[in-house]
Design a protein around this motif. Sequence first.
Motif, mmCIF file in Angstrom:
data_model
loop_
_atom_site.group_PDB
_atom_site.id
_atom_site.type_symbol
_atom_site.label_atom_id
_atom_site.label_comp_id
_atom_site.label_asym_id
_atom_site.label_seq_id
_atom_site.Cartn_x
_atom_site.Cartn_y
_atom_site.Cartn_z
ATOM 1 N N GLU A 47 0.712 -1.077 0.068
ATOM 2 C CA GLU A 47 0.227 -0.097 0.024
ATOM 3 C C GLU A 47 0.748 1.264 0.151
ATOM 4 N N GLY A 48 1.843 1.322 0.580
ATOM 5 C CA GLY A 48 2.777 2.545 0.837
ATOM 6 C C GLY A 48 3.242 2.871 -0.790
ATOM 7 N N PHE A 49 3.946 1.722 -1.277
ATOM 8 C CA PHE A 49 4.577 1.957 -2.668
ATOM 9 C C PHE A 49 3.346 2.389 -3.698
ATOM 10 N N LEU A 50 2.192 1.670 -3.679
ATOM 11 C CA LEU A 50 1.246 1.938 -4.540
ATOM 12 C C LEU A 50 0.778 3.469 -4.215
ATOM 13 N N CYS A 51 0.635 3.964 -3.184
ATOM 14 C CA CYS A 51 0.365 5.268 -2.704
ATOM 15 C C CYS A 51 1.247 6.416 -3.250
ATOM 16 N N ALA A 52 2.450 5.774 -3.038
ATOM 17 C CA ALA A 52 3.643 7.053 -3.441
ATOM 18 C C ALA A 52 3.516 7.178 -5.120
ATOM 19 N N VAL A 53 3.247 5.938 -5.589
ATOM 20 C CA VAL A 53 3.390 5.945 -7.171
ATOM 21 C C VAL A 53 2.381 6.797 -7.671
ATOM 22 N N MET A 84 9.963 8.261 1.622
ATOM 23 C CA MET A 84 8.985 8.110 2.571
ATOM 24 C C MET A 84 7.711 7.549 1.842
ATOM 25 N N VAL A 85 7.281 6.334 1.987
ATOM 26 C CA VAL A 85 6.044 5.928 1.338
ATOM 27 C C VAL A 85 4.937 5.527 2.376
ATOM 28 N N SER A 86 5.250 5.312 3.816
ATOM 29 C CA SER A 86 4.338 5.072 4.654
ATOM 30 C C SER A 86 4.548 6.001 5.922
ATOM 31 N N LEU A 87 3.537 6.453 6.407
ATOM 32 C CA LEU A 87 3.164 7.055 7.636
ATOM 33 C C LEU A 87 2.536 6.497 8.795
ATOM 34 N N LEU A 88 2.724 6.571 9.965
ATOM 35 C CA LEU A 88 1.789 6.297 11.038
ATOM 36 C C LEU A 88 1.673 7.782 11.624
ATOM 37 N N ALA A 89 0.315 8.603 11.542
ATOM 38 C CA ALA A 89 0.415 9.822 12.163
ATOM 39 C C ALA A 89 -0.486 9.700 13.718
ATOM 40 N N GLU A 90 0.563 10.023 14.627
ATOM 41 C CA GLU A 90 -0.101 10.060 16.052
ATOM 42 C C GLU A 90 -0.187 11.380 16.538
ATOM 43 N N PRO A 91 -0.778 12.352 15.624
ATOM 44 C CA PRO A 91 -0.747 13.766 16.376
ATOM 45 C C PRO A 91 -2.008 13.991 17.444
ATOM 46 N N GLY A 92 -1.964 15.436 18.025
ATOM 47 C CA GLY A 92 -3.110 15.870 18.476
ATOM 48 C C GLY A 92 -4.112 16.104 17.914
ATOM 49 N N ASP A 140 -8.977 -2.006 25.693
ATOM 50 C CA ASP A 140 -9.417 -0.787 25.019
ATOM 51 C C ASP A 140 -10.057 -1.554 23.527
ATOM 52 N N ALA A 141 -10.764 -0.597 23.138
ATOM 53 C CA ALA A 141 -11.659 -1.128 21.788
ATOM 54 C C ALA A 141 -10.974 -0.490 20.762
ATOM 55 N N VAL A 142 -10.902 -1.317 19.408
ATOM 56 C CA VAL A 142 -9.923 -0.649 18.340
ATOM 57 C C VAL A 142 -10.756 -0.893 17.251
ATOM 58 N N VAL A 143 -10.746 0.285 16.188
ATOM 59 C CA VAL A 143 -11.489 -0.055 15.063
ATOM 60 C C VAL A 143 -10.670 0.610 13.857
ATOM 61 N N HIS A 144 -10.727 -0.021 12.753
ATOM 62 C CA HIS A 144 -9.855 0.531 11.683
ATOM 63 C C HIS A 144 -10.949 0.913 10.458
ATOM 64 N N LEU A 145 -10.755 1.985 10.164
ATOM 65 C CA LEU A 145 -11.676 2.581 9.052
ATOM 66 C C LEU A 145 -10.865 3.022 8.010
ATOM 67 N N LEU A 146 -11.506 2.594 6.634
ATOM 68 C CA LEU A 146 -11.035 3.049 5.493
ATOM 69 C C LEU A 146 -11.824 4.118 5.025
ATOM 70 N N PRO A 147 -11.539 5.177 4.135
ATOM 71 C CA PRO A 147 -12.058 6.309 3.669
ATOM 72 C C PRO A 147 -12.780 5.845 2.494
ATOM 73 N N PRO A 148 -14.092 6.561 2.080
ATOM 74 C CA PRO A 148 -14.877 5.973 1.167
ATOM 75 C C PRO A 148 -14.142 5.686 -0.353
ATOM 76 N N THR A 149 -13.246 6.454 -0.667
ATOM 77 C CA THR A 149 -12.406 6.345 -1.757
ATOM 78 C C THR A 149 -11.665 4.992 -1.888
ATOM 79 N N GLY A 150 -11.100 4.504 -0.498
ATOM 80 C CA GLY A 150 -10.352 3.401 -0.394
ATOM 81 C C GLY A 150 -8.878 3.749 -0.416
ATOM 82 N N ALA A 151 -8.047 2.686 0.202
ATOM 83 C CA ALA A 151 -6.631 3.185 0.287
ATOM 84 C C ALA A 151 -6.178 3.116 -0.848
ATOM 85 N N ALA A 152 -4.836 3.515 -1.227
ATOM 86 C CA ALA A 152 -4.237 3.634 -2.552
ATOM 87 C C ALA A 152 -4.276 2.205 -3.127
#
Length: 373
Positions: free
Chosen positions: A147-153, A301-309, A361-373
């Motif tokens: 996914e990182g490679f595909l998104c970067a391209v 860099m082709v992949s980031l984990l964002a952990e901001p405020g 803790d509860a964990v949920v992974h969500l993808l945006p409507p357009t889908g990942a790269a």
Amino acid sequence: MSGARPNPTERAALARAGAMAAPHGPLVSPNPAVGCVLLADGNVVGEGVTQPPPGPHAEVVALAAAGSAAQGATAVVTLEPCAHHGRTPPCTDALIAAGVARVVIAHPDPHAIAAGGARRLADAGIEVVGPLPDDDPFRGAVAGALEGFLCAVRRARPHVTLKLARTADGHVTNPTGARWVTGGAARRAVHRWRAAVDGVLVGVGTVLADDPRLDVRDVATDHQPRPVVLDATLRTPPTARVVRPGTVLVAAPAAGDPSRQRHRAERLAEQGVEVRRVAAGPTGRGVDLPAALGALAELGMVSLLAEPGPTLAGALLDAELVDRLVLHVAVGLGDGPLDGALAPPPGAPWRTERSGGAGADAVVHLLPPTGAA
Ligand SMILES: NC(=O)c1ccc[n+]([C@@H]2O[C@H](COP(=O)([O-])OP(=O)(O)OC[C@H]3O[C@@H](n4cnc5c(N)ncnc54)[C@H](OP(=O)(O)O)[C@@H]3O)[C@@H](O)[C@H]2O)c1
């Protein structure tokens, strides 16, 4: 290329190739982590994964392992073999020279320079199966590792997973004053995720509030992601724990007292920090997010984990620059309705990729409507 589909043995080999390649993502970045398995009479005679640059690609590693057994074999690969001279010669030529009879490809190469491998193999008389259709589950499985490679391209920016930790009533800090919102199991999951990406992204607000290290701890790995701080006016203190060799600070063009700005940048650079300047944000505050991500892509860099405020998290969501949203909810903290804390951002029909728990803790992974790269 042919209408043929992979047989069950080849599908099992594809799963094996994908599983082998997946952990290599950040080690070979910005190249794609590819897996290749060579089969002769249904038996594995060679296999390999892409090596860190300038090392060989997966196909070449597998061919070397197979030796003369590659003659007449089937090569099963997660990504279409490259057909161009980059740091290494084309993999298509290596497969043709080794006498491989059939090549099974899961995912097409979207890279304009490297694409065309399937056609080249077919023109050389090799039976080519694939790339698999979009909805084939095996294609989906390998696309995750790529996914990182595909998104970067496709988008000239890294793939962004945004992680947010909340209490049950939606707060981003722990009401007890404790440093973390979520428990040990969720934090270990975050460290495993950090080990799988090129960079860990925060805004300077998080650096000033929490002084995080943004490294990988308590996970067996050879990889440390690069910390990245969006910090328009270089407010990051030189004593911050994130100030160390390899860290990237993305700043806006120097404003205000130029000698003071220069002095700050020099002090950070002396400690090994790379300061990148991009345009200021559209309102004149912060840095321009697409430009910042573009600068990180230029750094490989082709992949980031964002952990901001909440400030940067909201800005990334508003700019539609989030490819996956991971919500960690401390169900025992606060007394709000849980479905609210786990809800996707308003307005957008986000899809659930997976959901479950990490300790308490509860964990949920969500993808945006357009889908990942
Ligand atoms: N629960 C969680 O998941 C979590 C995670 C991290 C932090 N936190 C908490 O969040 C609080 C800090 O919040 P925060 O919102 O200040 O942190 P943040 O979002 O990490 O940092 C915000 C800062 O980033 C900079 N920035 C640069 N470009 C930006 C852009 N385009 N858009 C938005 N921001 C940009 C801005 O400062 P400049 O304009 O100076 O560049 C901005 O003030 C702390 O209490 C911390 O403990 C919670």
